[in-house]
Design a protein around this motif. Structure first.
Motif, mmCIF file in Angstrom:
data_model
loop_
_atom_site.group_PDB
_atom_site.id
_atom_site.type_symbol
_atom_site.label_atom_id
_atom_site.label_comp_id
_atom_site.label_asym_id
_atom_site.label_seq_id
_atom_site.Cartn_x
_atom_site.Cartn_y
_atom_site.Cartn_z
ATOM 1 N N GLN A 190 38.064 37.556 30.040
ATOM 2 C CA GLN A 190 38.690 36.872 31.171
ATOM 3 C C GLN A 190 38.878 37.863 32.317
ATOM 4 N N PRO A 191 38.702 37.454 33.542
ATOM 5 C CA PRO A 191 38.992 38.380 34.637
ATOM 6 C C PRO A 191 40.503 38.488 34.840
ATOM 7 N N VAL A 192 41.100 39.500 34.286
ATOM 8 C CA VAL A 192 42.566 39.568 34.282
ATOM 9 C C VAL A 192 43.093 40.848 34.907
ATOM 10 N N SER A 193 42.369 41.406 35.839
ATOM 11 C CA SER A 193 42.818 42.667 36.420
ATOM 12 C C SER A 193 43.954 42.489 37.413
ATOM 13 N N THR A 194 45.063 41.981 36.959
ATOM 14 C CA THR A 194 46.214 41.888 37.854
ATOM 15 C C THR A 194 47.381 42.623 37.218
ATOM 16 N N ALA A 195 48.354 42.925 38.059
ATOM 17 C CA ALA A 195 49.496 43.672 37.550
ATOM 18 C C ALA A 195 50.263 42.871 36.502
ATOM 19 N N ARG A 196 50.152 41.559 36.572
ATOM 20 C CA ARG A 196 50.895 40.744 35.612
ATOM 21 C C ARG A 196 50.397 40.941 34.185
ATOM 22 N N ASN A 197 49.176 41.420 34.039
ATOM 23 C CA ASN A 197 48.636 41.607 32.699
ATOM 24 C C ASN A 197 48.910 42.995 32.149
#
Lengths: 674, 316
Positions: free
Chosen positions: A568-575
């Motif tokens: 999944q493209p999850v490169s956010t700070a939330r992850n």
């Protein structure tokens, strides 16, 4: 003669700093510059003065007074060492402050801060040089009150006022015990001069000696932040402006260690065996409790304050071991343990100063001290992050940085106790095991702080817009970062100087067949135990060839892509992993201490499978406050309410109290006079 | 002087060359116990060689630390390798650090890899880093107590000195406290090398991994360096076990024949230890993370018993 000029120069420049701050308080920029520069100049005088005393003779200066109350300055190598520690810290912190206080320009009174800052340092210098108990108590009190005023500098925040209150109460309880301890000495010696305390301390009846020791341990322990007298420290140190926190955690708590050494070794001659075991136990407990609370603390400055408790613990482990050896008639071993303790003390003042300044830089540019809101700072603050990393590596005791040398020495001095009896052996090895756990948890804690705070992506707007700290701040931190490395790789310069210092209270040099220095700066102990950080560093540099040979001659192509998130493209700070999640295993492991309480709240839309919002709250219990202090405070408050009956608020009542007191006093005087 | 340099280079070469082989052998023995054929014992060499040829894919979130960590970590482990007697007790740089320094060098290696695990901003990395540091904290007290037990028995923490003394004592060195300390250190070795029941080196299920989760973002050349570092560390931990507790056969002087014999004996010891490790791995299941404190308490107890029994036997 030279020393006298240096000492007066030191005092003069702190006074100049203080007075000019007050005079210039309308012009923020000039005021900050003059006040901190004169503190820095004074600290240079301090460094030169202390080095001259350590390498030369004791410095004594009599101030006018009566034979009963002879004020004076007394600087032996031990005092000089602490002046050195204070001055080094002051030099770096003052330079840093020039940049740091820009934060307050136009908002707060800089003159007030500069005045307090200079007087605070001067009071610390006087604390470690006073030659008389009354003078000591005056400057000690001055130090406490000024540091209180510094703690509540940002008094518009309610939590700061509460922190200040806790601090002033605890520090006065401590002062009370110090006065008790000094009164015992004064009773035995007939006056208040430390010189006569020395003579009286060793000949007092053992009960009085024990009492003097216990009162001093409680009194100075409260200032040093030993468990369970530490509760003020994690509130007060973070509440102060960061440059002051660096001084409070870095050096102020060390003045208490200084007096403990003075009282225990100098005045009392180390006393009974159980004293050493008590100090060792207190040190071990402080080390582990301090770091356990640091690991789970989300506020970076409070985390550093808890870690100061840990480091005071490590210092006390060394001092405790030294007391045990000294009492057991092995002064050489005692000297080695004391050197380990003082080495760690010096290192701690440097790396903790660095880390507090680093925390200050973070707050300066992000306006938050909650680690969960940081992240990605290594890209926004590249220089600061490298400097802070040096501090992190030093405090985690990783070779070849400074913390490693002193922890290694502390472990070795615990091992040296194996020449003693069975009981000592077991006690020292338990202490070593706890110290090992403490060290590992410290690495855990600071890895978490650096990893979550500086790496990956910013977790909030604040961190997103962080910028590099300004030049004076970087200079201040840079000085300490360099010093952290030098203290690690140049132990052969530092150990002989420390030996001179410990000789003043142990009487014997550590350098002997069981402790020596050899080529490559190797520290050599019996049975071929040796360690050389400079050589380790050199080996590391040479061995860098291996990875470079492996990587050489291979194509250098590197594709930049998303972080792996199971497709999944999850490169956010939330992850990202959070600091709380990171320290969760430790929280689970020690859940009996932390007693974590968690609250979750979810709202659902349409079906219980679709969460609309989710709130999670988790907090840990501060066991010492909950189970020791709160009951005591409750008890005192209840009793005080009863006493309130006499406080009517009517002026007539108070006048009659004064009259009554006078009558009783007159009767007392008359009865005593006849 | 020349012989010293040769010795250092030889020791480095042995460490780097044998480390992948040890991994391969353990895998092979494990396969044997599990009635599988298993990959060739040289497979780890092929893996590393292949990884060194490959390009890296790097997360866009990382900083310089991510690139520096594998190198620093490998260097720290190699430096520790120069302090540990492998086939000869007279180490040219043996005086640079003792057992405690070795432990802290390993800590340095671990610290940077764990830091790098957080750099890509992946939850898996954080999970791995957190667990790795957690296990390290669990290990540390037991490790320090067993170091103390060994130091108490031999009188030193200098590794060359320990090997020499134990070697000279011959069979007399076998004593209750030595055995207890060995068991304690063996449990620690399981944790330090990331083997079952602490960590499963073969797993690729993100939620159960420790070491593998930590290095999830590494690929290509960097992964090769990380893997090599881990293998070397494993070899060094095994060497510590071998040369602290049964150093017999280790060369004490610089003669070709002694060195060759010592190398052969050393290799045999590694295979035996590897076989024992493989047996342990095959016969147990991985423990839940929060049961690990129990395992390491056992180790702590063993080292404490080693201390106490020494005091009882020797009368303090």
């Amino acid at each position: 003669m030279m020393d006298t000029y240096l000492f007066f120069g030191l005092v003069l420049f702190y006074l100049i700093g203080a007075v000019s701050s007050v005079l210039l308080n309308k012009k923020d920029r000039v005021c900050a510059f003059i006040s901190f520069i004169s503190a820095a100049v004074a600290s240079v005088f301090g460094i030169v003065f202390s080095l001259s005393v350590i390498s030369g003779d004791t410095f004594v200066l009599a101030l006018p007074g009566t034979s009963f109350l002879q004020f004076g300055i007394f600087v032996d190598a031990l005092s000089a060492f602490f002046i050195l520690v204070i001055s080094i810290a002051v030099f770096a912190v003052s330079i840093y402050s020039i940049g740091y206080v820009r934060e307050y320009f136009g908002k707060k009174n800089i003159g007030y801060l500069g005045f307090l800052y200079n007087i605070f340092i001067l009071s610390m210098i006087l604390v470690v040089t006073a030659s008389n108990a009354v003078m000591f108590l005056i400057v000690w009190e001055l130090m406490s009150v000024i540091s209180y005023l510094l703690v509540v500098y940002e008094h518009e925040k309610p939590e700061t006022r509460k922190a200040g209150f806790t601090y002033i109460v605890m520090t006065h309880i401590g002062t009370g015990f110090i006065i008790l301890s000094f009164l015992i000495f004064a009773g035995a010696s007939g006056n208040f001069n430390f010189e006569t305390f020395r003579a009286a301390g060793t000949v007092m009846p053992s009960l009085l000696r024990d009492m003097a020791f216990i009162f001093a341990l409680i009194g100075f322990g409260a200032k040093a932040g030993i468990v369970p007298l530490h509760i003020w420290l994690p509130y007060a140190h973070p509440a102060a402006p960061s440059n002051v926190s660096a001084l409070m955690s870095g050096v102020m708590i060390k003045t208490a260690i200084f007096m403990l050494i003075r009282v225990i070794f100098d005045f009392l001659g180390a006393g009974s065996a159980w004293w050493g075991y008590l100090v060792l136990a207190v040190g071990t407990l402080s080390a582990i409790i301090g770091i356990l609370y640091a690991v789970v603390e989300p506020d970076i400055k409070r985390m550093l304050a808890f870690s100061s408790i840990e480091n005071v613990g490590i210092i006390l482990i060394g001092i405790g071991a030294s007391m045990i050896f000294f009492e057991g008639g092995r002064p050489v071993l005692a000297a080695i343990a004391a050197i380990a303790a003082l080495y760690h003390l010096l290192n701690h003042s440097v790396f903790k100063g660095l880390l507090f300044m680093g925390a200050g830089s973070i707050i300066f540019s992000t306006h938050t001290k909650n680690i969960e809101k940081l992240g990605g700072l290594i890209k926004k603050m590249p220089v600061s992050s490298v400097l802070i990393l040096v501090g992190v590596l030093s405090i985690s005791a990783l070779p070849p940085f400074s913390g490693f040398v002193s922890e290694w020495l502390t472990f070795q001095s615990l091992l040296l106790g194996f020449n003693f009896n069975t009981f000592t052996m077991i006690v020292l090895s338990i202490s070593a095991a706890v110290l090992a756990l403490t060290g590992a948890l410290a690495a855990f804690c600071f890895l978490k702080t650096f990893g979550i705070g500086f790496l990956a992506l910013p977790r909030s707007e604040h961190a997103e817009h962080a910028t590099e700290a300004n030049t004076p701040m970087l200079l201040g931190m840079g000085l300490f970062a360099i010093l952290s490395i030098l203290l690690g790789i140049l132990p052969f310069y530092i150990l002989p100087a420390l030996d001179k210092v410990t000789r003043t209270f142990i009487g014997t040099s550590a350098f002997s067949e069981s402790f020596s220095l050899s080529s490559f700066g190797t520290i050599v102990l019996p049975a071929k135990i040796s360690m050389s950080t400079p050589l380790l560093l050199v080996l590391m540099f040479i061995l860098l060839l291996v990875p470079f040979l492996l990587l050489y001659n291979t194509k250098k192509s590197r594709a930049i892509y998303e972080t792996w998130g199971c497709g999944q493209p999850v490169s956010t700070a939330r992850n990202e992993y959070t600091a709380h999640a990171f320290s969760k295993p430790v929280e689970m492991w020690f859940k009996n201490l932390y007693r974590p309480a968690r609250q979750t709240e979810a709202t659902y839309s349409a079906s219980p499978f679709l969460k609309e919002s989710f709130r999670f709250e988790s907090r840990i219990e501060q066991a010492f406050e909950q189970y020791i202090y709160n009951p005591v405070v409750g008890f005192v408050m209840a009793k005080s309410r009863r006493v309130k009956v006499v406080q009517t608020g009517s002026i007539h009542a108070y006048l009659s109290y004064i009259f009554g007191t006078l009558v009783i006093l007159f009767m007392f005087v008359i009865a005593g006079g006849s | 002087m020349i012989s010293q340099i040769v010795l250092v280079l030889l020791q480095l070469l042995v460490i780097i060359a044998l480390a992948p082989l040890l991994s391969g052998i353990i895998k092979k023995i494990k396969a044997f116990f599990q009635v599988r054929k298993g990959p060739s014992i040289f497979q780890p060499y092929y893996d590393i060689a292949k990884l060194l040829q490959k390009d890296s894919v790097v997360s866009k979130n990382v900083s310089w630390l991510f690139h520096a960590a594998p190198i620093i970590s490998l260097v720290a482990v190699l430096t520790a390798g120069l302090l540990i007697p492998i086939f000869i007790t007279e180490l040219p740089f043996g005086f640079a650090g003792d057992l405690i320094a070795v432990v802290y060098l390993f800590a340095l290696a671990r610290f940077f890899i764990a830091l790098a695990s957080l750099d890509a901003g992946s939850s898996f990395g954080g999970m791995g880093g957190s667990r790795e540091m957690f296990v390290a904290s669990l290990v540390e007290p037991a490790l320090m107590l067993s170091i103390f037990a060994i130091a108490l028995n031999v009188g030193s923490t200098n590794l060359s000195y320990i090997s020499q003394t134990v070697s000279a004592m011959g069979i007399n060195a076998v004593s209750p406290y030595q055995i207890l300390a060995f068991v304690a250190l063996f449990i620690i070795a399981i944790a330090e090398t990331g083997r079952i029941p602490v960590d499963n080196p073969a797993t690729h299920l993100e939620l159960t991994m420790i070491h593998e989760a930590m290095i999830l973002e590494y690929s290509g050349k960097q992964l090769a360096i990380v893997e090599l570092g881990a293998m070397i560390k494993q070899l060094l931990v095994f060497s510590l076990l071998a040369n602290i507790f049964f150093p017999w056969g280790i060369a004490s002087g610089l003669s070709a024949s002694a060195v060759i014999i010592a190398l052969l004996v050393y290799f045999a010891k590694l295979v035996v230890l590897g076989a024992v490790m493989a047996m342990v791995e095959t016969s147990t299941a991985k423990w839940r993370l929060f049961r690990l404190p129990e395992l390491l308490s056992i180790s702590l107890m063993f080292s404490f018993l080693a201390l106490v029994s020494f005091i009882i036997v020797k009368g303090g």
